[in-house]
Scaffold this motif. Structure first.
Motif, short mmCIF file in Angstrom:
data_model
loop_
_atom_site.label_atom_id
_atom_site.label_comp_id
_atom_site.label_asym_id
_atom_site.label_seq_id
_atom_site.Cartn_x
_atom_site.Cartn_y
_atom_site.Cartn_z
N ARG A 1 -3.32 6.65 -0.41
CA ARG A 1 -3.09 5.65 0.55
C ARG A 1 -1.93 5.68 1.19
NH1 ARG A 1 -2.56 0.50 -2.59
NH2 ARG A 1 -2.25 -0.47 -0.54
N GLN A 2 -1.82 5.55 2.34
CA GLN A 2 -0.62 5.68 3.35
C GLN A 2 -0.84 4.69 4.77
OE1 GLN A 2 0.03 8.64 6.71
NE2 GLN A 2 0.84 9.73 5.06
N HIS A 3 0.35 4.05 4.76
CA HIS A 3 0.41 3.31 5.84
C HIS A 3 1.89 3.34 6.58
CE1 HIS A 3 1.50 -0.40 3.61
NE2 HIS A 3 2.79 -0.09 4.20
N ASP B 1 3.42 5.64 1.11
CA ASP B 1 2.67 7.02 0.87
C ASP B 1 2.70 7.20 -0.80
OD1 ASP B 1 2.06 9.71 0.56
OD2 ASP B 1 2.38 9.73 2.69
N THR B 2 1.42 6.88 -1.27
CA THR B 2 1.33 7.20 -2.53
C THR B 2 1.55 8.63 -3.08
OG1 THR B 2 -1.28 7.14 -2.46
CG2 THR B 2 -0.06 4.98 -2.79
N TYR B 3 1.35 9.51 -2.09
CA TYR B 3 1.57 10.89 -2.40
C TYR B 3 3.17 10.97 -2.76
CZ TYR B 3 1.79 16.23 -2.13
OH TYR B 3 1.94 17.34 -2.53
N GLN C 1 5.85 14.73 2.93
CA GLN C 1 4.33 14.56 3.24
C GLN C 1 4.03 14.52 4.74
OE1 GLN C 1 1.27 14.66 2.83
NE2 GLN C 1 0.37 12.88 2.00
N GLU D 1 11.21 8.89 8.12
CA GLU D 1 10.06 8.99 8.80
C GLU D 1 9.95 9.27 10.29
OE1 GLU D 1 6.76 7.80 11.46
OE2 GLU D 1 8.43 6.83 11.35
N ILE E 1 6.72 1.47 5.28
CA ILE E 1 5.95 2.94 4.79
C ILE E 1 5.54 2.57 3.52
CG2 ILE E 1 6.40 5.19 4.71
CD1 ILE E 1 8.47 5.08 6.73
N GLN F 1 -2.77 3.38 9.10
CA GLN F 1 -3.47 3.32 7.97
C GLN F 1 -4.31 4.44 7.17
OE1 GLN F 1 -4.38 -0.62 6.13
NE2 GLN F 1 -4.37 -1.17 8.27
N SER G 1 -4.76 16.08 5.00
CA SER G 1 -4.18 15.30 3.62
C SER G 1 -4.29 16.17 2.54
CB SER G 1 -4.93 14.04 3.54
OG SER G 1 -4.40 13.34 2.13
N ARG H 1 2.09 14.45 8.09
CA ARG H 1 0.94 13.48 9.08
C ARG H 1 0.64 14.02 10.13
NH1 ARG H 1 3.92 8.40 11.11
NH2 ARG H 1 1.80 7.82 10.86
#
Length: 272
Positions: free
Chosen positions: A245-247, A43-45, A141, A95, A41, A238, A181, A143
């Motif tokens: 950015r998130q993946h 997730d820059t947030y 966050q 997650e 994982i 992604q 987002s 999704r």
């Protein structure tokens, strides 16, 4: 009297459907699988760190097709739950996600019906959350996304050790969609309490939100209409939107069962 006549007519119609040959019925293949494996994982947030750990998935696939038709309907449910840690083992992220896939596939039968190729598209609706146990402000966050995904499937039937086997490979890639987002530096309080919209519903493409989902399975037919299924599921999602950015990469080893049966088109017959 009118109701009795209508019921009698319905019963006669259903009886006529049941009396038709088997190729007028729907063939349903249903698989239920449990998967275990790794999750990665970012997730820059929530954090600039990469988080890795283990997860579990529950996957169900249902395919309906009339033997005389080339089009089939494919429906898949995928539920994931993972627990991960950063490289220093000081932070944890949880997650969870649910993915629903529905679409149509066109088929070709080759090599005396031993090989079946299918191509078409699926609509993917995804709902999930990533939760960072160390964050005080904005610890979670959401999704949420909706994708249109071109899809291909190859199914090969063969015999080994005097037993029938079925190998199946499915791959899906994104074309376009929309996702939710927050913007960079924007809190959920601003979005939902203050109502400050800031480009929070974002159109996506295979460039801004690439995804690669593949499933490889092998059915061992131990019973007449049911089989033991083992396989692998990889789902690499992604996104790079709103300067974030998130993946979420999941790799699962699958085990479960597959059952195939037929139903008549009459609404009074058995449904699954």
């Amino acid at each position: 009297m009118i109701r009795i006549k209508a019921l009698l007519l319905a019963l006669v119609a259903c009886t006529a459907l049941l009396a038709q040959p088997a190729d007028s019925q729907k063939v349903i293949t249903r698989s239920t699988m449990l998967g275990f494996g790794r999750t990665n994982i970012l997730d820059t947030y929530l954090s600039a760190e990469h988080f890795k750990g283990n997860g579990i998935s529950f996957v169900t696939t249902i395919e309906r097709q009339r033997p005389e038709k080339r089009w089939s309907t494919l429906m898949e449910h995928e539920a994931n739950l993972s627990t991960t840690k950063d490289r220093a083992k000081t932070q944890k992220e949880l997650e969870g996600a649910y993915n629903f896939y529905w679409g149509k596939l066109y088929s070709w039968q080759l090599f005396d019906n031993s090989l079946k190729l299918q191509a078409g598209g699926l609509v993917n609706a995804s709902l999930g959350v990533i939760y960072n146990t160390s964050n005080g402000n904005n610890p979670a966050q959401a999704r949420v996304h909706l994708n249109i995904m071109p899809t291909g499937v190859a199914t090969y039937k063969f015999n080994l050790w005097n037993k029938p086997f079925t190998a199946r490979y499915e791959v899906s890639l994104p074309l376009c969609g929309i996702m939710f987002s927050p913007n960079y530096g924007q809190s959920y309080y601003e979005i939902f309490s203050l109502g400050n919209y800031d480009h929070n519903v974002v159109p996506t493409t295979f460039v801004s939100a690439p995804e690669w989902r593949q499933m490889l399975t092998l059915d061992v037919h131990l019973w007449k209409s049911a089989a033991l299924r083992i396989g692998y599921l990889g789902n690499m999602q992604q996104a790079k939107v709103n300067n974030l950015r998130q993946h979420v990469y999941t790799h699962r080893l699958l085990i479960g069962f597959t059952k195939q049966f037929s139903i008549a088109t009459c609404g009074l017959n058995k449904k699954y």
